[in-house]
Design an enzyme around this catalytic site. Structure first.
Site, mmCIF file in Angstrom:
data_model
loop_
_atom_site.group_PDB
_atom_site.id
_atom_site.type_symbol
_atom_site.label_atom_id
_atom_site.label_comp_id
_atom_site.label_asym_id
_atom_site.label_seq_id
_atom_site.Cartn_x
_atom_site.Cartn_y
_atom_site.Cartn_z
ATOM 1 N N HIS A 99 1.023 -1.279 0.106
ATOM 2 C CA HIS A 99 -0.011 0.106 0.015
ATOM 3 C C HIS A 99 0.943 1.305 -0.026
ATOM 4 O O HIS A 99 0.580 2.274 -0.806
ATOM 5 C CB HIS A 99 -0.817 0.025 1.210
ATOM 6 C CG HIS A 99 -1.746 1.052 1.352
ATOM 7 N ND1 HIS A 99 -3.115 1.148 0.746
ATOM 8 C CD2 HIS A 99 -1.739 2.483 1.779
ATOM 9 C CE1 HIS A 99 -3.703 2.388 0.966
ATOM 10 N NE2 HIS A 99 -2.794 3.047 1.583
ATOM 11 N N GLU A 100 1.869 1.340 1.025
ATOM 12 C CA GLU A 100 2.887 2.485 1.088
ATOM 13 C C GLU A 100 3.587 2.598 -0.283
ATOM 14 O O GLU A 100 4.035 3.897 -0.480
ATOM 15 C CB GLU A 100 3.634 2.383 2.348
ATOM 16 C CG GLU A 100 2.629 2.439 3.585
ATOM 17 C CD GLU A 100 1.496 3.677 3.771
ATOM 18 O OE1 GLU A 100 1.882 4.687 3.127
ATOM 19 O OE2 GLU A 100 0.578 3.335 4.205
ATOM 20 N N HIS A 119 2.024 4.576 -2.987
ATOM 21 C CA HIS A 119 2.033 6.165 -2.770
ATOM 22 C C HIS A 119 3.485 6.500 -3.348
ATOM 23 O O HIS A 119 3.788 7.426 -3.830
ATOM 24 C CB HIS A 119 1.825 6.499 -1.237
ATOM 25 C CG HIS A 119 0.549 6.302 -0.812
ATOM 26 N ND1 HIS A 119 -0.747 6.778 -1.590
ATOM 27 C CD2 HIS A 119 0.141 5.627 0.186
ATOM 28 C CE1 HIS A 119 -1.804 6.329 -0.878
ATOM 29 N NE2 HIS A 119 -1.549 5.747 0.093
#
Length: 362
Positions: free
Chosen positions: A17-18, A21
């Site tokens: 998920h990170e 980004h």
């Protein structure tokens, strides 16, 4: 080993998920100052190309940091590579990339399931209904039912097998609020007789247990890569719909749904059990948790990606950002909400672990 596998899956989902980004920002040339798994004090860190990669003490997620948030940064405020100075579409992509990364991972895991384990070829049912989970303090627990029990009969009538047996038992329970039901269940190779009295909620019987068919899923080799991809597409869409429906139900029927919400401890326990069983269940577990993480982060709540998107949308409508103090208050309230909810779920889930129940003499 099962617990370690479940923890590794959860950690991997957060990293993915990170990373969404992070790579969406660096791909567009936007400055990034940190990539952290967890919150709070740093346990391990490494710096590379001006970015701090850190493992932190509170394992409740992660975040990507930008120089925009650092008051001591020596980067000029008008630097075109700061996130806040980029056009709204570029910033929107950075915000959405975490959710997109988790959805893409879920799809890839389902493709891997089809390629490695095979395509589901039907459920091999055995008689009875399995008790997957029991909520403390509710009728199922009070009757003596335990996770892993296989309910064989109700009021002297055998339940049969498959999903129809689950649906039939659920219908009988709903139709019997405040009435005693006589069950026979199999536990560790022996049978036990139990009396179950459902609670009444709006005139419907409830017992506080998760039920599932008894048996195992059969798999066959995929006929072609297209079949693998097609099955992954259908399963991914079905899981997304079910997850969204679950969050909608939490809002519209909070009193009934809230007790079913699980935190990280329960998720690790479920993952550990599936890891010990092996087979295709662990693939499905990984995909489902990844989709849940994506949908959760898409909610328009403070500190989540959806909340950031709301701020971005308001900025687009106003033609300028919201005042800094309002944004700060919004984010701080989100942090308190996240930490508070996580602590409540951790305490609730820990109290339901079988080892803790034994220590408490329940």
């Amino acid at each position: 080993m099962g617990v370690l596998a479940a923890l590794a899956i959860l950690a991997g989902l957060i990293v993915v998920h990170e990373a969404g980004h992070f790579f969406a920002a660096t791909w567009q040339g936007i400055r990034v100052s940190g990539f952290s798994i967890g919150f709070g004090p740093v346990l391990l860190e490494r710096r590379r190309r001006g970015v701090q990669f850190a493992l932190r003490a509170i394992p409740l997620g992660g975040y990507v940091a930008f120089p925009d948030d650092d008051e001591d940064s020596d980067i000029p405020a008008d630097d075109p590579d700061l996130l806040r100075n980029r056009p709204l579409p570029q910033r929107a992509l950075v915000i959405a990339a975490g959710v997109l990364a988790n959805l893409l991972l879920a799809w890839a895991v389902l493709v891997a399931q089809g390629a490695v384990v095979g395509i589901p070829a039907g459920f091999s049912a055995t008689p009875g209904v399995v008790v997957a989970a029991v909520q403390p303090g509710l009728p199922a627990a009070a009757s003596g039912l335990r996770p892993g029990d296989r309910i064989l009969s109700l009021a002297g009538t055998s339940l049969g097998g498959g999903q129809s047996a689950v649906e039939g038992l659920v219908a009988d329970i709903k139709a019997a609020p405040q009435r005693s039901l006589q069950l026979v269940a199999e536990r560790a190779g022996s049978t036990v007789a139990l009396t179950l009295t459902p609670d009444a909620q709006n005139g419907i019987g409830r017992i506080g247990a998760q039920l599932q068919p008894s048996g195992s899923e059969a798999f066959r080799p995929a006929r072609s890569p297209l079949e693998v991809i097609g099955h992954a597409n259908r399963t991914c869409l079905k899981l997304i719909r079910r997850t969204v429906d679950g969050f909608v139900s939490l809002v519209t029927h909070f009193g009934e749904t809230a007790p079913q919400v699980s935190g990280p401890v329960k998720i690790v326990e479920m993952g550990a059990s599936l890891a010990r069983d092996g087979g295709g269940s662990l693939f499905l577990f990984t995909a489902l948790i990844s989709i849940n993480l994506a949908v959760l982060n898409a909610l328009p709540l403070p500190l989540l990606d959806g909340g950031q998107f709301v701020l971005l949308l308001l900025e687009g409508l106003r033609g300028r950002p919201l005042p800094q103090r309002l944004q700060l208050a919004f984010m701080q309230s989100g942090f308190l909400l996240l930490v508070g909810l996580s602590l409540v779920l951790i305490v609730k889930d820990t109290s339901q672990l079988s080892a803790v129940q034994q220590l408490l003499g329940r």
